[in-house]
Design an enzyme around this catalytic site. Structure first.
Site, PDB file in Angstrom:
ATOM      1  N   CYS A   1      -0.389   4.118   2.135  1.00 45.83           N
ATOM      2  CA  CYS A   1      -0.170   3.935   3.584  1.00 45.83           C
ATOM      3  C   CYS A   1       1.297   4.193   3.946  1.00 45.83           C
ATOM      4  CB  CYS A   1      -0.493   2.512   4.031  1.00 45.83           C
ATOM      5  SG  CYS A   1      -1.956   1.797   3.310  1.00 45.83           S
ATOM      6  N   ASP A   2       2.203   3.639   3.164  1.00 48.12           N
ATOM      7  CA  ASP A   2       3.599   3.593   3.596  1.00 48.12           C
ATOM      8  C   ASP A   2       4.560   4.458   2.771  1.00 48.12           C
ATOM      9  OD1 ASP A   2       2.877   1.733   5.535  1.00 48.12           O
ATOM     10  OD2 ASP A   2       3.097   0.061   4.150  1.00 48.12           O
TER      11      ASP A   2
ATOM     12  N   CYS B   1       0.833  -1.204   0.000  1.00 50.87           N
ATOM     13  CA  CYS B   1       0.000   0.000   0.000  1.00 50.87           C
ATOM     14  C   CYS B   1       0.870   1.256   0.000  1.00 50.87           C
ATOM     15  CB  CYS B   1      -0.929  -0.005   1.220  1.00 50.87           C
ATOM     16  SG  CYS B   1      -1.969   1.452   1.308  1.00 50.87           S
TER      17      CYS B   1
END
Ligand code: NDP
Length: 312
Positions: free
Chosen positions: A138-139, A135
């Site tokens: 997300c990261d 992701c």
């Protein structure tokens, strides 16, 4: 302890818990089935910085713990088990767990999520959270000024490569075929980015690094006479080869799209089975974010409440 409820919620990711909070506050006394990965995909994430309300970010497991506690505070009845059989054909829905427990419900909200697909390399698990991620949204932030690779040739891979190209110094896009499957507009955007290098006809053979990820072993034209092996130095390795929705048990009970996601009658969350609703990644191949799943969970609970009022 009753096994009948006005609203049965299957799954405890952001969608399931948000549905549980809303359904509890609407006095539907929901029973929530917590499956094989309580808390869902966020349990395997480290820091979440894009969930509104957490100024300094929050650890994925802590976020899920908070959502769970909030659902419990309003009286959600959380049970553990794996759903092995469903019957949505009648007004009263039947859900059976692998351990044998049977539940009946006047409405059901399916929030069983999806799992990111991985290549299946042993190294992926070794470096999960240490450079390997599925992701970028997300990261990606943790890779500012670094070198990363994205695997895949579809719209998700292009979108993730573009997103990362605004943060990272360089992005390799590793594509197994000699063309991108993504839409033309996405392809064009990727090609226009100077810091994205597309490695066509390339597969990942393995990953390496002392403690955290330091690089990938790749091969071009694998299995042919032109086969060529080499290493690329990378700090992040992002999988974008699709998601597998957790819908096997619902096959034949609600309509699924060709990729296996539950079809809903947008903007409602109604599935093809009356009284059965779906929310989160299991019904949303597009956004796949914790906050959009939570929002959809809220909508599903409101849809279930309205459905029950109409049935009364
Ligand atoms: P897709 O199924 O479209 O693409 C998956 C990609 O991963 C393909 O390029 C595929 O390669 C590759 N792949 C699959 N398995 C492997 C493997 N083992 N090794 C290497 N590569 C592999 O999934 P997406 O998640 O990209 O998209 C899902 C849906 O969501 C699509 O309909 C897409 O259009 C849509 N979407 C739209 C967006 C937008 O419009 N902005 C953004 C994101 C998604 P190959 O081509 O060789 O099969």
């Amino acid at each position: 302890m009753t096994n009948h409820t006005k609203c049965l919620i299957i799954g405890t990711g952001p969608a399931g818990f948000t549905a549980a909070i809303y359904a509890s506050r609407a006095m539907l006394n929901p029973i929530v089935i917590e499956g094989p990965q309580p808390g869902g995909q966020l349990i395997t994430t480290t820091e979440v910085e894009n969930f509104p309300g957490y100024i300094d970010g929050v650890q994925g497991p802590k976020l899920m713990e908070d959502l769970r506690a909030q659902a419990l505070r309003f009286g959600a009845d959380i049970r553990s088990g794996i759903v092995s059989k469903v019957d949505f054909s009648g007004a009263v829905k039947k859900v059976t767990l692998a351990a044998g427990d049977e539940f009946t419900a006047d409405s059901v909200i399916i929030c069983t999520g999806a799992a990111a697909r991985y290549l299946g390399l042993p190294d992926e698990q070794k470096y999960l959270g240490l450079g390997v991620s599925a992701c970028a949204t997300c990261d990606g932030f943790f890779y500012r000024g670094r070198v990363v690779a994205v695997v895949g040739g579809g719209d998700t891979a292009c979108e993730e490569a573009l997103y990362l190209s605004n943060l990272a110094k360089k992005v390799y896009l590793i594509v197994r075929k000699d063309y991108l499957r993504a839409s033309k507009v996405m392809q064009q955007r990727v090609r226009e980015k100077e810091n994205i290098e597309i490695l066509f006809s390339t597969v990942t053979m393995g990953l390496f690094g002392e403690e955290v990820l330091e690089g990938a072993h790749v091969a071009t034209h694998s299995g042919t006479a032109n086969e060529n092996f080499y290493d690329i130095a990378i700090d992040g390795f992002f999988l974008a080869i699709g998601h597998q929705p957790n819908t096997e048990v619902f096959l034949g009970s609600v309509d699924l799209d060709e990729a296996g996601f539950i079809k809903v009658a947008a903007p409602s969350t109604a599935t093809s089975a009356p009284g059965v609703f779906a929310a989160g990644d299991v019904a949303d191949p597009h956004y796949q974010q914790a906050i959009s799943a939570a929002g959809m969970g809220c909508r599903a609970a409101l849809d279930a409440e309205r459905y029950l009022m109409e049935q009364a």
